[in-house]
Design an enzyme around this catalytic site. Structure first.
Site, PDB file in Angstrom:
ATOM      1  N   CYS A  22      29.085  -6.157  39.483  1.00  0.00           N
ATOM      2  CA  CYS A  22      29.235  -6.661  38.113  1.00  0.00           C
ATOM      3  C   CYS A  22      28.088  -6.150  37.257  1.00  0.00           C
ATOM      4  O   CYS A  22      27.159  -5.499  37.749  1.00  0.00           O
ATOM      5  CB  CYS A  22      29.255  -8.192  38.096  1.00  0.00           C
ATOM      6  SG  CYS A  22      27.720  -8.939  38.681  1.00  0.00           S
ATOM      7  N   ASP A 491      11.203 -18.018  70.511  1.00  0.00           N
ATOM      8  CA  ASP A 491      11.897 -19.087  69.806  1.00  0.00           C
ATOM      9  C   ASP A 491      12.750 -19.819  70.847  1.00  0.00           C
ATOM     10  O   ASP A 491      13.043 -19.274  71.919  1.00  0.00           O
ATOM     11  CB  ASP A 491      12.780 -18.470  68.709  1.00  0.00           C
ATOM     12  CG  ASP A 491      13.733 -19.474  68.105  1.00  0.00           C
ATOM     13  OD1 ASP A 491      13.256 -20.546  67.679  1.00  0.00           O
ATOM     14  OD2 ASP A 491      14.940 -19.200  68.072  1.00  0.00           O
ATOM     15  N   ASP A 691      15.823 -14.884  67.166  1.00  0.00           N
ATOM     16  CA  ASP A 691      17.186 -14.447  66.842  1.00  0.00           C
ATOM     17  C   ASP A 691      17.661 -14.900  65.472  1.00  0.00           C
ATOM     18  O   ASP A 691      18.662 -14.402  64.968  1.00  0.00           O
ATOM     19  CB  ASP A 691      18.180 -14.982  67.884  1.00  0.00           C
ATOM     20  CG  ASP A 691      18.486 -16.458  67.662  1.00  0.00           C
ATOM     21  OD1 ASP A 691      17.524 -17.228  67.502  1.00  0.00           O
ATOM     22  OD2 ASP A 691      19.663 -16.825  67.641  1.00  0.00           O
ATOM     23  N   ASP A 695      13.266 -17.111  62.153  1.00  0.00           N
ATOM     24  CA  ASP A 695      12.298 -16.376  62.970  1.00  0.00           C
ATOM     25  C   ASP A 695      11.760 -15.147  62.254  1.00  0.00           C
ATOM     26  O   ASP A 695      10.781 -14.546  62.715  1.00  0.00           O
ATOM     27  CB  ASP A 695      12.945 -15.926  64.290  1.00  0.00           C
ATOM     28  CG  ASP A 695      13.406 -17.094  65.131  1.00  0.00           C
ATOM     29  OD1 ASP A 695      12.679 -18.101  65.178  1.00  0.00           O
ATOM     30  OD2 ASP A 695      14.488 -16.996  65.740  1.00  0.00           O
TER      31      ASP A 695
END
Length: 808
Positions: A22, A491, A691, A695
């Site tokens: 746009c 993690d 992941d 993170d």
């Protein structure tokens, strides 16, 4: 070409932009460009999908303009070309080729690869053309040529040319060797001993197979650069020219020296090209995974075999048993198992059915699938993997910097030593002919190629080996840094755990089997979309339970589901639901389940006709290989840490089960990154494995960020290394490859440097003839490349098979 100077310094480029939808897209790009220092005017045309930019290249270089656009989420349409550059197995020429290319308006990046002798140039489509790039390189004395798709690749071409030059040199040099034998023993025809015969043969070698050395030496010297070609050309021309003079004055001849040196150097170059071709074998094997043809559905519904290049987005493609997947897409029909080991390194086949993704290069099993093409050509995951590996191979590891500094002054230093050797021996012995031969030996024995090949060949083999294991290094620097970390931080959710609720334990009342309980629960949970319900249904599907039909199912808000199987009332929900319906479970079971709830698990209670029948403990379970991965890392002397945004009780429960002692919980994304910075400030080198989007800050902050390939694109883009599969043992394999690769780099640099430290003095003191020096020089480069190839035999930790479904 869309480049027109506006003033003495300014230039105007027209770049093609993708992703605009746009007018606000165009305005945001225009605004960002116009705010850059050095940009005089930027106008973005939405309809034409392009931007006209007037800028000062010194203040706002093209890579900065491209980065500004891409950081807004749009794409700048680029092309890429790989050029073969003879002689670019030395650092000074690589640096100069990159600098010349990057100064061309329209070039975004240029990466030289010493191991393959190629230069990859990324350039803006429509701004600069390939002939202009080649011409500008030629103006700087750098010969480059495109290797087209219909020709052999750069390595094969280099090998073919090296073989052709070597054969010619051997054919011309063998009679010279026979002439030497005739002179010493009298064997053979008398004409072999004629000086003019030697002169003709040696001249043919010098200006035939040896001419590329002379040509490149001239081009380099003309541009105030010196490389190995200069050493070989100066040395052999000196021996050949001195022999021509002696031919006239009836002095001793050294035609055998000049011809033999060139032949031996060509032997080394050919063996080196063969060895370098093997260093890229893993990448070649990856490229070969894509099939040449595929079965596409026609408008009439029939199947036709077409070239893979003709497959377009939206096409329906049939995969028969044993077929390789031609493009990325999703399964529309059929069920099968797909072998993804060549891309991910994981040995087990992955079940595929309607809606599941399939990736180009993987192999279909025994079933037949119909897939829809979603990404084709350069957009497939396989093509992107190859590009990432190629970019990593083109980068230099920091350990190479010392060799680079030495290489930049190497040839002038050697020429100075040769000159001093010539003068020293000449003044001491007054035998200027012998002094010249000793100086020639100094020139010939020196080999900057070995220094230049030390890092890129090891990186090429290491990154190729990693790619076959489903591990992508984005740069050689990441490979080196990974070998030096002392903390590996994980993690939790989606990394150490599977990232979704799964049935972890089933407790049943006396007389009730786990299968019966789960079938009842699944019958009622069919009407729910709750994640815990999906865990129950997934268990029932994995274990192929006969699930009865539930009826009159309704929801008790905040408590669970109620329904009927025949005339039996079934309750499936939390403890509040059972209490509300007057069902009292066993107290011992309640206490046991409460302990599990404190560690982050959830419980699904099941009752039948007012009687407690069992409880299903659901949790985000640990990956099957997580415990083994942590133990292996700890055995390597690494400190393993857990960084998570989850609550402390859950985090410490997971850490305790895995044997992790360093835990930081309830962390926001920036707090994860701050924790990493604190460890770095204390002198640690941190590798972060994650992941998710949360993170990304920690992945970018860590010395090395590793993204699980099944994670988000944001995490993968923030990481230095990507594991294509979801197998955590890839972290262990990645560290082993990184350490072994760095070890090979250091070995190569040591032997390359020690070679020159020993051989140059030996030649300067007269212990090496030019011919022996030539053989030694040829051996040095071959030995470095061969040492790198030993990486292919590296023993890596095995991936452990994991079960398809959790035992009850």
């Amino acid at each position: 070409m869309a480049v027109t100077p506006e003033s003495q310094n300014d230039q105007t480029v027209t770049v093609e932009i993708g992703g605009m939808t746009c007018a606000s897209c165009a305005l945001s790009i225009e605004k960002a460009l116009n705010h850059l220092p050095g940009v005089g005017r930027a106008e973005v045309n939405l309809a034409l999908e392009r931007a006209d930019i007037r800028f000062d290249p010194a203040t706002a270089p093209i890579p900065e303009l491209v980065d500004t656009i891409t950081q807004l989420g749009y794409t700048v349409r680029q092309d890429s070309i790989t050029l073969m550059v003879p002689g670019m197995d030395e650092e000074p020429l690589r640096e100069r080729a990159e600098q010349v290319a990057q100064r061309i308006t329209g070039v975004v990046a240029a990466r030289g690869n010493l191991a393959t002798g190629t230069l990859t140039v990324d350039f803006l489509r429509g701004v600069v053309e390939i002939p202009e790039i080649i011409a500008r390189l030629a103006d700087a004395g750098i010969t480059a040529r495109v290797v087209g798709n219909d020709q052999m690749d750069a390595r094969a071409l280099e090998m073919a040319e090296s073989r052709q030059r070597l054969v010619s040199a051997v054919i011309l040099t063998v009679p010279i060797w026979l002439a030497m034998l005739h002179t010493m023993t009298g064997l053979g025809p008398r004409w072999l001993g004629e000086p003019w015969v030697l002169a003709v043969l040696a001249t043919a070698v010098e200006w035939g197979p040896g001419f590329p050395f002379i040509k490149r030496a001239y081009l380099n010297l003309r541009h105030k650069n010196a490389n190995m070609d200069v050493l070989v050309a100066v040395g052999t021309l000196a021996a050949w020219g001195l022999s021509l003079y002696d031919l006239k004055v009836h002095g001793p001849l050294y035609f055998d020296s000049s011809a033999t040196v060139i032949t031996l150097v060509l032997v080394g170059k050919y063996l080196e090209s063969v060895a370098k071709g093997r260093t890229g074998q893993a990448l070649t094997e990856l490229l070969a995974l894509r099939p040449a043809s595929a079965r596409r559905q026609t408008a009439s519904g029939d199947w036709e075999s077409v070239a893979v290049e003709l497959i377009q987005v939206g096409d329906r493609v049939q995969l028969r048993a044993g077929d390789r997947v031609p493009v990325d897409g999703r399964v529309l029909e059929g069920h099968s198992a797909v072998d993804e080991s060549m891309l991910t390194g994981e040995p087990w086949p992955v079940p595929k059915g309607p809606g599941d993704p399939v990736t180009a290069g993987t192999m279909n099993g025994s079933g037949t699938l119909v897939m829809e093409a979603q990404r084709v050509g350069r957009d497939t995951a396989l093509a992107q993997i190859v590009r990432v590996v190629e970019m990593a191979q083109a980068h230099k590891a920091p350990v190479q910097r010392l060799a680079d500094r030495i290489a930049n002054v190497f040839v002038p230093t050697v020429m100075t030593i040769a000159l001093l050797t010539f003068l020293g021996w000449g003044l001491a012995t007054h035998d200027w002919r012998a002094s010249a031969l000793i100086a020639v030996a100094v020139l010939v024995v020196a080999c900057p190629c070995a220094l230049g090949l030390a890092t890129p060949t090891a990186v090429m083999v290491g990154s190729g080996l990693a790619a076959r294991q489903g591990i992508l290094f984005r740069s050689a620097e990441a490979l080196e840094r990974a070998s030096q970390v002392d903390i590996v931080a994980f993690d939790k959710t989606g990394t150490l755990t599977v990232g979704r609720p799964e049935v972890e334990e089933i407790l049943t009342a006396p007389g009730v089997s786990a299968g019966e309980l789960m079938a009842w629960a699944a019958a009622i949970e069919k009407a729910s979309s709750h994640p815990l319900a999906r865990a129950v249904l997934s268990y029932a599907e994995d274990h192929r339970l006969a699930v009865p039909e539930g009826e009159s199912i309704y929801t008790e808000p905040g408590q669970g589901m109620v329904g009927y199987i025949g005339s039996q009332e079934i309750l499936v929900g939390n403890l509040k639901l059972l209490t509300a319906y007057g069902v009292i479970p066993d107290e011992t079971v309640i206490r046991k389940v409460d302990q599990r709830l404190k560690s982050g698990a959830s419980a699904i209670w099941v009752a039948q006709d007012g009687q407690w029948r069992g409880v299903v403990v659901v949790a985000d379970t640990l990956r099957p290989e997580a415990r083994d991965t942590v133990k292996r890392l700890q055995r390597q002397g690494l400190d393993v840490a857990l960084l998570t945004g989850d609550q402390k009780e859950t985090a410490h429960s997971v850490a305790q089960r895995l044997g992790i002692h360093r835990v930081a919980a309830e962390l926001l994304p920036e707090a994860k990154a701050e924790t990493v910075r604190e460890w770095q400030a204390a002198g640690h080198r941190v590798l972060m494995v994650g992941d998710g989007i949360n993170d990304a800050p920690a992945l970018a902050t860590a010395d090395v960020g590793v993204a699980i390939g099944t994670g988000t694109d944001v995490a993968i883009e923030s990481a230095d290394i990507t594991l294509l599969g979801d197998d955590l043992s890839g972290v262990v394999r990645m560290l082993v490859i990184a350490r072994k690769s760095l070890g090979k780099i250091r070995q190569n640099l040591f032997w390359a440097m020690i070679y020159n430290v020993l051989m140059i003095p030996l030649a300067a003191f007269g212990f090496l003839s030019p011919m022996v020096a030539g053989a030694a020089m040829a051996f040095s480069s071959v030995s470095v490349v061969s040492n790198s190839l030993l990486l292919r035999m590296a023993r890596l930790p095995r991936t452990r098979q994991r079960p398809l479904a959790k035992p009850s």
